[in-house]
Design an enzyme around this catalytic site. Structure first.
Site, mmCIF file in Angstrom:
data_model
loop_
_atom_site.group_PDB
_atom_site.id
_atom_site.type_symbol
_atom_site.label_atom_id
_atom_site.label_comp_id
_atom_site.label_asym_id
_atom_site.label_seq_id
_atom_site.Cartn_x
_atom_site.Cartn_y
_atom_site.Cartn_z
ATOM 1 C CG LEU A 59 -1.875 -1.179 1.079
ATOM 2 C CD1 LEU A 59 -3.282 -1.290 2.328
ATOM 3 C CD2 LEU A 59 -2.629 -1.563 0.031
ATOM 4 C CE LYS A 60 5.207 1.178 -4.288
ATOM 5 N NZ LYS A 60 3.525 -0.052 -4.121
ATOM 6 C CG LEU A 61 0.691 2.297 4.591
ATOM 7 C CD1 LEU A 61 0.111 1.878 5.550
ATOM 8 C CD2 LEU A 61 -0.743 3.305 4.269
ATOM 9 C CB ILE A 64 1.106 12.645 9.060
ATOM 10 C CG1 ILE A 64 -0.338 12.930 9.536
ATOM 11 C CG2 ILE A 64 0.979 14.703 8.423
ATOM 12 C CD1 ILE A 64 -1.449 14.030 9.858
ATOM 13 C CG ASN A 66 -2.204 10.498 14.605
ATOM 14 O OD1 ASN A 66 -1.856 9.946 15.961
ATOM 15 N ND2 ASN A 66 -3.142 11.006 14.195
ATOM 16 N NE ARG A 174 8.427 -8.113 -16.165
ATOM 17 C CZ ARG A 174 8.203 -7.240 -15.327
ATOM 18 N NH1 ARG A 174 7.967 -7.887 -14.436
ATOM 19 N NH2 ARG A 174 6.968 -6.370 -15.944
ATOM 20 N NE ARG A 204 3.374 -6.227 -16.236
ATOM 21 C CZ ARG A 204 3.803 -4.674 -16.312
ATOM 22 N NH1 ARG A 204 3.463 -5.000 -17.514
ATOM 23 N NH2 ARG A 204 4.529 -4.163 -15.731
#
Length: 223
Positions: A59-61, A64, A66, A174, A204
């Site tokens: 999710l690559k949060l 800030i 909190n 790949r 893929r």
């Protein structure tokens, strides 16, 4: 542990479940990213997890501290094996993300996306070459208490030398002869594993194959 995690990039939950079920026993886990999560949310993730494969939530949060900590706590019931945050969020964000995650969840920091090269970094104000930026952000992730980083196969060897007990996730892989698609810093799964990768994220070449399970077995056979 089987290091191959298959990237399932689809908004269709049944397609994701069916593919995950067909790959059980041939891959080490499933990576679900923003496309899947935006379409299906935690309930969709739980359905894929019910196949028995470990879940990597990519999710690559990045927000800030909190907010990222709150998001991590909201994901806790899913018990993901791996969750990504952006190293560029800074030390406080990284520390709070790790503190909020379940004990069994590895929190890894994305360094430089594998779709970026030196020109792309320069365009967003980063003068360093990709390898230099990865090194800088890997040190930040390590010092912030994270489990590891996400980097390309081109940088994982140096990262592993600097952080021998780190956990290294390498996407953009790949097999020999495959189309590189939208990836720019590409190596083969075997090269990445030999250089110190802990998890190999492959999409893929497996998901678009005529026989995904056989494709996964073929890749595993090269490691």
């Amino acid at each position: 542990m089987n290091p191959v995690f298959v990237a399932i990039d689809t908004p269709d939950p049944q397609q994701a479940v069916d593919l995950a079920a067909s790959l059980r026993g041939t891959v080490g886990g499933v990576k679900l990213g923003l496309e899947f999560f935006a379409a299906n949310g935690p309930a969709g993730v739980a359905k894929v997890a019910a196949t028995g494969l470990p879940i990597f939530l990519d999710l690559k949060l990045h927000d800030i501290p909190n907010t990222v900590a709150s998001a991590m706590r909201a994901l806790a019931d899913l018990r993901p094996a791996i969750v990504t945050v952006h190293a560029a969020g800074g030390r406080a964000m990284l520390e709070q993300a790790k503190a909020a995650a379940p004990v069994e969840t590895k929190v890894v920091a994305v360094t430089v996306l594998t779709s970026l090269d030196a020109g792309d970094l320069d365009s967003i104000g980063v003068a360093a070459a990709p390898a230099e930026q990865v090194e800088r952000l890997a040190a930040l992730a390590r010092d912030s208490g994270l489990d590891g980083i996400v980097c390309s196969g081109a940088e994982v060897e140096a990262a592993h030398r600097a952080w021998p007990d780190g956990f290294f996730v390498v996407p953009g892989l790949r097999p020999s002869g495959s189309d590189s698609g939208d990836q720019k810093r590409v190596v083969t799964p075997r090269q990445a594993r030999a250089s110190g990768a802990s998890v190999l994220v492959i999409g893929r070449p497996i998901t678009k194959a005529e026989d995904p399970a056989q494709a996964a077995r073929d890749i595993a056979g090269t490691l």
